[in-house]
Enzyme design. Structure first.
Site, mmCIF file in Angstrom:
data_model
loop_
_atom_site.group_PDB
_atom_site.id
_atom_site.type_symbol
_atom_site.label_atom_id
_atom_site.label_comp_id
_atom_site.label_asym_id
_atom_site.label_seq_id
_atom_site.Cartn_x
_atom_site.Cartn_y
_atom_site.Cartn_z
ATOM 1 N N LYS A 1 0.826 -1.218 0.000
ATOM 2 C CA LYS A 1 0.000 0.000 0.000
ATOM 3 C C LYS A 1 0.857 1.263 0.000
ATOM 4 O O LYS A 1 2.036 1.244 0.338
ATOM 5 C CB LYS A 1 -0.972 -0.034 1.182
ATOM 6 N N ARG B 1 -3.966 -9.939 4.538
ATOM 7 C CA ARG B 1 -4.293 -9.948 3.103
ATOM 8 C C ARG B 1 -3.047 -9.473 2.356
ATOM 9 O O ARG B 1 -2.670 -8.305 2.476
ATOM 10 C CB ARG B 1 -5.490 -9.022 2.866
HETATM 11 C C1 9MG Z 1 -10.239 -5.445 -1.185
HETATM 12 N N1 9MG Z 1 -9.267 -4.866 -0.275
HETATM 13 C C2 9MG Z 1 -8.249 -4.025 -0.578
HETATM 14 N N2 9MG Z 1 -7.584 -3.680 0.526
HETATM 15 C C3 9MG Z 1 -8.203 -4.311 1.550
HETATM 16 C C4 9MG Z 1 -8.005 -4.344 2.935
HETATM 17 O O1 9MG Z 1 -7.052 -3.626 3.514
HETATM 18 N N3 9MG Z 1 -8.816 -5.095 3.692
HETATM 19 C C5 9MG Z 1 -9.823 -5.811 3.120
HETATM 20 N N4 9MG Z 1 -10.618 -6.545 3.919
HETATM 21 N N5 9MG Z 1 -10.068 -5.811 1.790
HETATM 22 C C6 9MG Z 1 -9.264 -5.070 1.049
#
Ligand code: 9MG
Length: 266
Positions: free
Chosen positions: A209, A243
């Protein structure tokens, strides 16, 4: 949780899994197998980019991108297939196609989404976002970011339970980068224990990110070290599910953390 975005415009893997405008199912199958072999327990499949400024897609387009992938992956994969969606019709169709989890960056606030999710009986991840993807990074503002995110997630968890979703099937996510400055993101990471206090497992998405760019100056393809560092910090602070794009590298880091924790317990 390994990320598989079936979109032309996601910030990191946009276009990678499309052949023309259709999902490249052979390539996805190979990547899913590799992620599972590396330790992924969940694969998150999304058909609409949620990066800042992303344009919405039609319901039909989302269905066309996501459903074939859910069908193929849920048939031959050990991992749970999660679907990243806010759309009631996609929630229902994905569950019918074999999805095992729902991941909603809008925390099931879209009309009909809560009822649709409850009908499926699937686990749900409720994420916090201030605003919507088109505008969320335009001057996000909070008084007490950790308190406000915790209160929002608590309210959404209550709404889920009221709609019939079992408490044991709820995960919460602070939504790093979704309507948050770097200072907000860091406060949320530092204050993760306040979200854990709500009593639900916490999922975090920090992988590649832009907060890593703000901290290190790195372009999106050069954020592996930053992503792993943040993943480890979140895991140490109690996150249950990470994730990530780089499953193998993150899994190695988590194995090392787990080994340390075993020694600390002795
Ligand atoms: C789809 N998506 C993109 N970034 C995310 C994040 O930080 N958390 C979750 N749950 N979905 C995300």
């Amino acid at each position: 949780m390994g990320v598989l975005n079936i979109t032309p415009d996601s910030f990191s893997d946009g276009g990678r899994w499309l052949s023309g405008d259709k999902p490249d199912l052979d390539a996805l199958r190979r990547e899913a197998d590799a992620m599972c072999a590396s330790g992924a327990r969940v694969l998150d499949v999304g058909g609409e980019s949620t990066r800042p400024g992303a344009a919405p897609v039609s319901e039909q387009e989302e269905l066309d991108r996501v459903l074939p992938v859910v069908e193929v992956l849920s048939a031959g994969c050990d991992a749970i297939v999660s679907v990243d969606t806010s759309t009631p019709a996609v929630i229902r169709a994905a569950a019918d196609a074999g999805a095992g989890m729902l991941n909603d960056v809008r925390a099931l606030r879209r009309d009909g989404a809560l009822a649709a999710a409850a009908q499926t009986g699937l686990p749900v991840c409720l994420m916090h976002m201030q605003g919507d993807p088109a505008t969320m990074q335009v001057e996000p503002s909070y008084g007490d970011v950790v308190g406000e995110v915790a209160e929002f997630l608590d309210q959404r968890a209550t709404a889920c339970r009221d709609a019939g979703i079992d408490a044991q099937r709820i995960l919460l996510d602070p939504g790093f980068g979704f309507g948050k400055t770097l200072a907000h993101n860091m406060a949320l990471l530092a204050g993760l224990s306040r979200l854990l206090d709500l009593g639900f497992p916490v999922l975090v998405g920090l992988s590649r990110k832009s907060m890593i760019a703000k901290l290190t100056g790195r372009d999106v393809g050069e954020r592996l070290a930053g992503s792993i560092s943040l993943a480890l910090l979140a895991a140490e602070r109690g996150a249950s599910l990470l994730r990530v794009h780089d499953v193998a590298e993150t899994a190695d880091a988590l194995r090392i953390l787990a080994a340390l924790k075993t020694v600390e317990k002795e």
